[in-house]
Design a protein around this motif. Structure first.
Motif, mmCIF file in Angstrom:
data_model
loop_
_atom_site.group_PDB
_atom_site.id
_atom_site.type_symbol
_atom_site.label_atom_id
_atom_site.label_comp_id
_atom_site.label_asym_id
_atom_site.label_seq_id
_atom_site.Cartn_x
_atom_site.Cartn_y
_atom_site.Cartn_z
ATOM 1 N N LEU A 60 -20.814 31.243 21.950
ATOM 2 C CA LEU A 60 -21.427 31.159 23.274
ATOM 3 C C LEU A 60 -22.023 31.604 24.135
ATOM 4 C CD1 LEU A 60 -21.588 26.943 24.317
ATOM 5 C CD2 LEU A 60 -23.499 27.918 22.738
ATOM 6 N N PRO A 88 -27.184 26.267 39.160
ATOM 7 C CA PRO A 88 -28.192 26.025 38.390
ATOM 8 C C PRO A 88 -29.391 27.013 38.945
ATOM 9 C CG PRO A 88 -27.579 23.903 39.664
ATOM 10 C CD PRO A 88 -26.666 24.978 40.204
ATOM 11 N N ARG A 98 -24.360 25.174 29.725
ATOM 12 C CA ARG A 98 -23.075 24.384 29.833
ATOM 13 C C ARG A 98 -21.924 25.510 30.833
ATOM 14 N NH1 ARG A 98 -22.300 18.513 27.530
ATOM 15 N NH2 ARG A 98 -24.126 17.604 28.075
ATOM 16 N N PHE A 103 -16.206 26.092 24.159
ATOM 17 C CA PHE A 103 -16.772 25.303 23.623
ATOM 18 C C PHE A 103 -16.292 25.263 21.726
ATOM 19 C CE2 PHE A 103 -19.142 25.744 26.657
ATOM 20 C CZ PHE A 103 -19.243 23.814 26.695
ATOM 21 N N ARG A 105 -27.085 8.252 33.583
ATOM 22 C CA ARG A 105 -27.998 6.989 33.762
ATOM 23 C C ARG A 105 -27.498 6.723 32.040
ATOM 24 N NH1 ARG A 105 -31.533 10.991 35.354
ATOM 25 N NH2 ARG A 105 -31.300 11.194 32.888
ATOM 26 N N ASP A 118 -30.329 26.108 22.926
ATOM 27 C CA ASP A 118 -28.477 25.452 23.049
ATOM 28 C C ASP A 118 -27.993 25.025 24.455
ATOM 29 O OD1 ASP A 118 -25.683 24.449 22.741
ATOM 30 O OD2 ASP A 118 -25.418 25.835 20.723
ATOM 31 N N ARG A 157 -25.681 24.026 25.317
ATOM 32 C CA ARG A 157 -24.326 24.386 25.802
ATOM 33 C C ARG A 157 -24.399 25.995 26.619
ATOM 34 N NH1 ARG A 157 -21.097 23.942 20.456
ATOM 35 N NH2 ARG A 157 -23.080 24.942 20.178
ATOM 36 N N TYR A 158 -24.897 26.423 26.110
ATOM 37 C CA TYR A 158 -25.529 27.681 27.225
ATOM 38 C C TYR A 158 -25.567 27.613 28.574
ATOM 39 C CZ TYR A 158 -26.326 30.841 23.067
ATOM 40 O OH TYR A 158 -26.894 31.656 22.049
ATOM 41 N N PHE A 207 -23.291 35.160 25.639
ATOM 42 C CA PHE A 207 -24.985 34.898 26.120
ATOM 43 C C PHE A 207 -25.538 36.331 24.677
ATOM 44 C CE2 PHE A 207 -22.855 33.759 29.877
ATOM 45 C CZ PHE A 207 -23.713 31.629 30.147
ATOM 46 N N PHE A 263 -20.787 16.967 33.087
ATOM 47 C CA PHE A 263 -21.927 17.071 32.433
ATOM 48 C C PHE A 263 -22.268 15.967 31.984
ATOM 49 C CE2 PHE A 263 -20.241 20.842 30.996
ATOM 50 C CZ PHE A 263 -20.524 21.586 32.051
ATOM 51 N N ASP A 285 -23.409 12.602 31.655
ATOM 52 C CA ASP A 285 -25.485 12.137 32.305
ATOM 53 C C ASP A 285 -24.774 10.411 32.173
ATOM 54 O OD1 ASP A 285 -27.503 10.754 32.260
ATOM 55 O OD2 ASP A 285 -28.443 11.550 30.461
ATOM 56 N N ARG A 336 -32.460 16.737 34.913
ATOM 57 C CA ARG A 336 -32.330 15.387 34.155
ATOM 58 C C ARG A 336 -31.548 14.950 33.104
ATOM 59 N NH1 ARG A 336 -35.413 12.303 38.545
ATOM 60 N NH2 ARG A 336 -37.261 13.038 37.894
ATOM 61 N N ALA A 337 -32.317 15.658 32.154
ATOM 62 C CA ALA A 337 -31.657 14.823 30.703
ATOM 63 C C ALA A 337 -32.627 13.781 30.792
ATOM 64 C CB ALA A 337 -29.983 14.520 30.849
ATOM 65 N N ARG A 338 -33.513 14.624 30.515
ATOM 66 C CA ARG A 338 -34.813 13.351 30.217
ATOM 67 C C ARG A 338 -35.859 13.619 29.274
ATOM 68 N NH1 ARG A 338 -36.013 8.302 34.421
ATOM 69 N NH2 ARG A 338 -34.097 8.426 32.832
#
Lengths: 238, 559
Positions: free
Chosen positions: A117, B465, B456, A113, A84, B451, B453-454, A119, A80, A82, B384-386
């Protein structure tokens, strides 16, 4: 992989037995190895040339103050990170397979975690079925999940709404969910920090017992020395 | 990979028509409209506009109505939230505000007109006992008054709930209670602490919604047709009237008026920007002065009282629509009709079917497209975490800040070129321009608050995805998605000018029908249209709140 891993896996509470029939998601229990892993945020090196080999059934604990890059390391292993923001170099292998360019959902590296979490829109069984490795008829999958629930002393909880369970029950379901997904390695991100003291001790024993039985290489991140002591494995300071 | 193109596609879907539309209005404003044979650039349209006898009054009316309505709405919304946020029935108030928010401007205007007209409900209730009037007074001007005060009231009734709800959601990011307790421990009253500490922190988040209110109030057409003066009308109504004239030569001065309208709104927003600075400076020295007298508190209470009156008038407007639509004989000065009947409904079933169908189809399709585009953009952003910054927020607000009249004529010209004028596709695309920003604004906060993390956690369980989107994110976010859809429906149903211009007279919705009938037709028929206009969005809201409750009735985490 080595046959003893198979045997260990088949004794696991969550293994309903179908894996022995050669399902593709059998636990293979290879070694999780990091080789000269360096992760930098700008010019700051959070992880500097970390080399580790975690054998099946072994738990390695990474400790360090907050902001030291513990969670970043887990994000890197899980896939995970990032790219960039962070730059990473080094090798990450699981059972000999290079993992660096594999997307997270295909790494088969499970993660627990701080929070469970679960669902919120699915029942307990729905959550476990979501996690359960693919394959098998609907009835078979359901049977596998109910069997796993029974083995974890949670028989009859399948139809429950996760929001109605106690914190300890939720934590155990979350562990069950990740184990049912037949991971080849496991990451624990401060998994006990949100539980109250008594529950923490019980759940810790439960988790490490399950992990050893499943024969999974496990990387745990924590700031609680008691977690490290309970894990009983190597401790790395960041 | 399509998902990566969605942000560009989405921006194009609503920005392209606005840019093309502005260009297509700017050219005729300077004498160029080849379609009617005008090819020579000139300033003649501007001279026609400026020489028009009512021009000065029209412009003054635009400025006073816009300034009064937006300032009144802001002050009332702030005071209302300050006073009401300590009530126990706060949640109940919010759902009433939502009902007003969901009702289109035009529906509120029609109902409000029935209330305040000289022959309206208020006068009927107090006559003849208090007034001695046995027949509607002739000298009394309560509607379409030359100063546009009825219009100011109508705008305020609609904009107070909007700003109040925006303010409440902005407060989610401000530690209100901690600030208030802190200040009260230092000897400040609750209201003073609110004004000195909470409001300045919430302001950055309601600035753009307020600017949208400013833009709407300075360029209002739909409510002005019902409540505003007609001779001369405000600038935007004048432009609309000339644009729909049989004399095509009037298109050119109409375009000039539309471009002037754009300038008026731009100037108004710039003025807000300057006044904000002044108020910020004055406010800082007010706060730093340390005054704890609470002298402003009664004023806040009075303004909050006025806001409640406005809210009550809004609900009464909706009630008036319902009552008139089922009223039997109802002669002046009776406070209540002699009998209730569904005759008007029965006789207009045939004529309301087509506009109702067009309304529902346009709203459903435009909202569905907007949802797909917005979810795609948000999902792309998450993958894209942007996160987009402030400039993106301004871009999203463009359709709400540019006055509609300034680009819709150009859009119509472009639609004619594309052979899409008067087509369902043209109307839906034009609606999409306005539906998209509201759907995005409504959905983006809850989407980003989920969240991460759900996702992830699901990915580490082996979910792709696409599977995470479909089986984890969409169900968990079902409620905010449906609320965003209801807002999209409400926006689409309420659109008047965009439907008039893109529909080219061939497609009419309950909103365009209601405003066409507003002057002259039987009050019962007008009420039926106004009622339907409010009913469609209210049903959508009801469904949006009920459906997740049913779907997740066994899931406490989502209930």
């Amino acid at each position: 992989m080595a046959p003893h891993c198979w045997r260990r896996a088949s004794r696991s509470a969550i293994d309903g037995g179908s894996r022995e029939r050669g399902k593709p998601y059998a636990m293979t229990g290879g070694t999780l190895s990091l080789d000269g892993v360096t992760i930098a945020l700008g010019f700051r090196r959070l992880v500097d040339g970390l080399t580790l080999a975690i054998a099946p059934g072994e738990v390695v604990t990474v400790m360090g103050p907050s902001g030291s890059g513990k969670s970043t390391l887990l994000a890197y292993v899980a896939g995970f990170l990032d790219r960039r923001v962070f730059t990473a170099s080094g090798r990450l292998r699981l059972g000999g397979d290079d993992m660096v360019d594999v997307p997270p959902e295909r790494r088969r590296i499970g993660m627990l975690f701080q929070d469970d979490l679960l669902f919120p829109h699915l029942s307990v069984r729905g959550n476990l079925l979501f996690g359960l490795a693919p394959g098998g008829s609907a009835e078979l999958r359901r049977a596998r999940v109910d069997e796993a629930l029974a083995a974890a002393d949670l028989a009859g909880f399948g139809d429950r709404d996760p929001a109605t369970l106690s914190g300890g029950q939720r934590a155990r379901i979350a562990l069950l969910r990740v184990l049912l997904s037949a991971p080849r390695a496991l990451l624990l991100d401060e998994p006990f920090s949100k539980l109250d003291a008594e529950l923490r001790v019980q759940f810790r024993i439960h988790v490490f017992g399950e992990l050893r039985r499943a024969g999974l290489p496990t990387l745990m991140v924590t700031h609680d020395p008691a977690d490290a002591a309970a894990a009983g494995g190597k401790v790395v300071a960041l | 990979m399509i998902i990566r193109l969605l942000p560009a596609l989405t921006l194009g879907a609503f920005l392209l028509p606005i840019v093309v539309g502005l260009a297509g209005t700017l050219a005729p404003a300077f004498g160029v409209l080849p379609a009617i044979g005008a090819v020579e650039p000139s300033l003649a349209p501007w001279r026609t506009l400026l020489d028009w006898p009512g021009f000065a009054t029209s412009l003054r009316l635009t400025l006073t109505v816009g300034a009064l309505a937006s300032c009144a709405a802001l002050a009332a919304a702030v005071a209302l939230v300050i006073v009401a946020s300590r009530w126990r029935r706060y949640g109940r108030l919010q759902s009433l505000l939502t009902a007003l928010l969901a009702s289109p401007h035009a529906a509120i205007a029609l109902g409000f007109a029935f209330i305040i007209a000289p022959s309206g409900w208020i006068v009927r209730i107090i006559s003849p006992e208090l007034t001695g009037w046995e027949r509607p007074p002739t000298g009394l001007v309560t509607l379409r008054d030359p100063y546009g005060l009825a219009l100011v009231a109508g705008l305020a009734i609609k904009e107070i709930p909007y700003l109040a709800i925006m303010l409440v959601s902005a407060l989610g990011q401000v530690p209100v209670e901690a600030l208030l307790q802190n200040a009260r421990a230092m000897g400040y009253s609750r209201t003073t602490a609110w004004l000195k500490l909470v409001l300045p922190q919430a302001w950055p988040q309601i600035r753009l919604p307020f600017y949208a209110v400013v833009a709407y109030s300075f360029s209002v057409v739909d409510q002005a047709l019902v409540l505003g003066p007609g001779t001369p009308p405000p600038l935007a109504v004048l432009a609309t009237r000339w644009f729909s004239d049989y004399d095509v030569a009037l298109y050119l001065p109409a375009a000039a008026a539309a471009i002037l309208q754009l300038g008026v709104v731009a100037a108004a927003i710039f003025a807000c920007f300057l006044v904000e600075r002044l108020i910020a400076r004055a406010g800082r020295s007010w706060a730093e002065g340390g005054g704890r007298s609470g002298a402003a508190d009664p004023l806040v209470a009075v303004v909050a009282g006025l806001a409640l009156v406005a809210g009550a008038l809004g609900l009464a407007s909706l009630a008036a629509l319902v009552l008139w639509s089922v009223a039997g004989p109802w002669s002046f000065p009776d406070a209540w009709p002699v009998s209730l009947t569904l005759d008007a409904w029965r006789s207009s079933l045939g004529s309301i079917a087509a506009p109702l169908e067009a309304t529902v189809i346009a709203a459903a399709v435009a909202t569905a497209i907007a949802l797909v585009l917005c979810i795609g953009c948000l999902e792309n952003e998450a993958r894209r975490a942007r996160r987009p910054g402030l400039p993106t927020m301004w871009i999203i607000y463009v359709p709400l800040l540019v006055p509609q009249i300034a680009f819709l004529f150009g859009v119509q010209v472009a639609l004619v070129r594309l052979d899409l004028d008067g087509s369902g596709a043209g109307v839906i695309w034009t609606h999409l321009i306005f539906v998209l920003p509201y759907v995005f604004l409504s959905l983006s906060d809850p989407w980003r608050a989920l969240d991460p993390r759900y996702a992830r956690s699901a990915a580490s369980l082996g979910a792709s995805p696409a599977r995470i989107l479909l089986t984890v994110k969409l169900p968990i976010l079902l409620r905010p998605i449906l609320v965003a859809a209801a807002i999209g429906v409400a926006v689409s149903v309420g659109l008047y000018l965009p439907t008039v211009f893109a529909g080219a007279g061939r497609i009419s919705t309950v909103t365009t029908e209601a405003l066409t009938l507003a002057t002259g037709a039987d009050r019962r028929i007008v009420s039926i249209h106004g009622f339907l206009q409010a009913a469609v969005p209210l049903l959508a809201y009801g469904a949006a709140l009920l459906a997740p409750r049913l779907a997740f009735r066994h899931r406490r985490g989502l209930a």
